[in-house]
Design an enzyme around this catalytic site. Structure first.
Site, PDB file in Angstrom:
ATOM      1  N   ASP A 106      29.494  -7.771  -7.413  1.00 47.19           N
ATOM      2  CA  ASP A 106      30.675  -7.042  -7.190  1.00 47.19           C
ATOM      3  C   ASP A 106      30.660  -6.642  -5.506  1.00 47.19           C
ATOM      4  OD1 ASP A 106      31.772  -6.848  -9.653  1.00 47.19           O
ATOM      5  OD2 ASP A 106      30.361  -5.562 -10.070  1.00 47.19           O
ATOM      6  N   ASP A 180      35.121 -11.400 -14.446  1.00 47.39           N
ATOM      7  CA  ASP A 180      35.587 -10.571 -13.187  1.00 47.39           C
ATOM      8  C   ASP A 180      35.154 -11.196 -11.940  1.00 47.39           C
ATOM      9  OD1 ASP A 180      34.321  -9.435 -15.619  1.00 47.39           O
ATOM     10  OD2 ASP A 180      34.538  -7.406 -15.200  1.00 47.39           O
ATOM     11  N   GLY A 238      28.896 -18.800 -24.401  1.00 48.94           N
ATOM     12  CA  GLY A 238      29.651 -17.663 -24.006  1.00 48.94           C
ATOM     13  C   GLY A 238      29.447 -16.411 -24.795  1.00 48.94           C
ATOM     14  N   THR A 240      29.951 -11.713 -25.109  1.00 48.38           N
ATOM     15  CA  THR A 240      30.721 -10.551 -24.557  1.00 48.38           C
ATOM     16  C   THR A 240      29.638  -9.244 -24.276  1.00 48.38           C
ATOM     17  OG1 THR A 240      32.708  -9.463 -24.503  1.00 48.38           O
ATOM     18  CG2 THR A 240      31.365  -9.210 -26.525  1.00 48.38           C
ATOM     19  N   ARG A 252      40.787  -6.684 -20.428  1.00 53.23           N
ATOM     20  CA  ARG A 252      40.524  -6.583 -18.830  1.00 53.23           C
ATOM     21  C   ARG A 252      40.184  -8.026 -18.351  1.00 53.23           C
ATOM     22  NH1 ARG A 252      38.385  -2.085 -18.209  1.00 53.23           N
ATOM     23  NH2 ARG A 252      36.354  -2.252 -17.706  1.00 53.23           N
ATOM     24  N   TRP A 256      41.580 -10.234 -15.421  1.00 53.36           N
ATOM     25  CA  TRP A 256      40.937 -10.681 -14.025  1.00 53.36           C
ATOM     26  C   TRP A 256      41.336 -12.122 -14.004  1.00 53.36           C
ATOM     27  CZ3 TRP A 256      40.274  -6.602 -11.516  1.00 53.36           C
ATOM     28  CH2 TRP A 256      39.307  -5.563 -11.888  1.00 53.36           C
TER      29      TRP A 256
HETATM   30  N1  GLY Z   1      34.382  -5.705 -13.240  1.00 52.26           N
HETATM   31  C1  GLY Z   1      33.972  -4.783 -14.345  1.00 52.26           C
HETATM   32  C2  GLY Z   1      34.881  -4.340 -15.245  1.00 52.26           C
HETATM   33  O1  GLY Z   1      36.258  -4.603 -15.276  1.00 52.26           O
HETATM   34  O2  GLY Z   1      34.607  -3.498 -16.091  1.00 52.26           O
END
Ligand code: GLY
Length: 404
Positions: A106, A180, A238, A240, A252, A256
């Site tokens: 990040d 993300d 994959g 989660t 989300r 992204w």
């Molecule tokens: N990038 C972390 C989230 O979207 O929670």
């Protein structure tokens, strides 16, 4: 009033509300950072941990207040917002030089907003001979390049992916990346442009190609996370972390994907990434409830009593706006633009403190951080607020230059 005028008026009034809140937050928190999400619709100060005092700059969300200060400064030219943005810049400069909490992909979210953005915005002042702006610019550039190099240190060979979370030797995290991460690539693209070194663009090209091939599923939904074998580079499986099920589609994450694949298409010129962005967008739009604001996982639809994730909607509005700008097919472009406006209208009409008559220092209510862990469920979030303000700015200022 035409619908264009009506939209401009509604967006203008939403921006006025947002500016009042951003100004208040900049003053109230000053040198300290709010927590990732609100509690009871108010941001607490970021709690202390074993190595950081209360309010310290740690974690992945502390650049969003900085991003909001810069957006608000662009809108108003208000010196208090400029000073707030500069305070963030200095603390991010310290953070990267002290090696403080950098074990994460990040760094892209963090340093794009906190350092690359002021580096861009202060360039005209520096070019006009303002020596203080020139010094700030040089510090911002150096800090962002240092952060980009830390991020490059997470590139795993032979897979050619950037590990998302944790120490590179942590067996639970080794070889894992997440959707993300697409939003962290613009820092590397910028570093490549600044230095002329091809290794940054190569990393972006390889990492995004791996995500397109493996994190995007055949039905156009996405995994949140995916593992690679770090010895052989083989794509493994994959799963989660924040979605409802390993095989469901975390809302989300899909948002992204819309924004991130679009930005990386623009950075690399790779048309396969444009196709990936379209696929993410079409799936997202096909799984929205009537008011355009998704439930936290796209497995849920109208009639469900699961919470919504307004932050996913705000990110998608920005992504659809960007996708509509670069989409060569005029019919698709018009659809993405119109759907982005529809979702933005839904947010303005039903998800803000003003719309609900609720006292809050969040710009947007009802986002979800991590439902499986019960973290930040049905609260405001720093990223939801940032992308909502970016979405408003995109619609109010067609000539706005993106930060990513
Ligand atoms: N990038 C972390 C989230 O979207 O929670």
């Amino acid at each position: 009033m035409t619908s264009v005028d009506e939209l401009a008026t509604t967006v203008g009034s939403a921006i006025d509300d947002a500016l009042t809140t951003v100004r208040g937050t900049a003053k109230a928190f000053a040198d300290r950072y709010p927590d990732d999400t609100t509690r009871g619709n108010q941001y607490p100060v970021r709690p202390a941990d074993t190595t950081h005092a209360e309010g310290a700059n740690r974690g992945w969300t502390t650049s969003f207040p900085a991003g909001m200060d810069w957006l608000a400064w662009e809108l108003t030219g208000d010196d208090a917002l400029l000073q707030a943005g500069l305070r963030h810049l200095h603390d991010f400069d310290r953070r990267v030089h002290e090696g403080d909490d950098l074990e994460t992909h990040d760094l892209g979210f963090l340093y794009t907003l906190a350092c690359v953005t002021p580096w861009r915005l202060l360039a005209p002042a520096a070019e006009a001979g303002d020596a203080e702006a020139a010094r700030t610019l040089a510090a911002a550039r150096e800090a962002a390049l240092l952060a980009a190099d830390h991020l490059m240190g997470r590139l795993l060979e032979p897979a050619g992916i950037i590990q998302a979370w944790g120490d590179l030797t942590d067996p639970a995290q080794r070889g894992r990346t997440i959707i993300d991460s697409l939003m962290n690539m613009p820092l590397l693209t910028w570093a490549g442009q600044q230095t002329g070194e091809p290794r940054y663009a190569d990393a972006v090209r390889r990492h995004t190609a791996q995500l397109r091939e493996h994190i995007l599923r055949a039905d156009d939904s996405t995994f949140h996370t995916f593992y690679w074998d770090t010895e052989t580079g083989e794509a493994l499986r994959g799963g989660t972390e924040q979605g409802a099920f390993d095989d469901s589609c975390w809302a989300r994450g899909q948002a992204w994907g819309v924004y991130g694949f679009t930005l990386n298409h623009e950075a690399t010129g790779d048309v396969h990434l444009l196709d990936a962005a379209r696929r993410c967008a079409d799936y997202f739009l096909d799984h929205l409830p009537a008011d355009g604001v998704p439930f936290w996982d796209l497995a849920y639809g109208d009639g469900s009593d699961e919470p919504r994730d307004s932050s996913a909607a705000a990110i998608a509005v920005c992504g659809l706006h960007e996708l509509a700008r670069v989409e060569p097919d005029p019919e698709r472009a018009a659809r993405y633009a119109a759907e982005g406006v529809r979702i933005l209208r839904g947010l303005m009409a039903g998800y803000t403190p003003t719309a609900e008559g609720v006292a809050s220092d969040a710009l947007l209510l009802h986002s979800v951080y991590d439902a499986p862990k019960g973290n930040g469920v049905d609260e405001g979030s720093l990223w939801g607020d940032y992308f909502y303000l970016e979405a408003l700015v995109r619609h109010a200022r067609p000539d706005w230059e993106r930060y990513w």
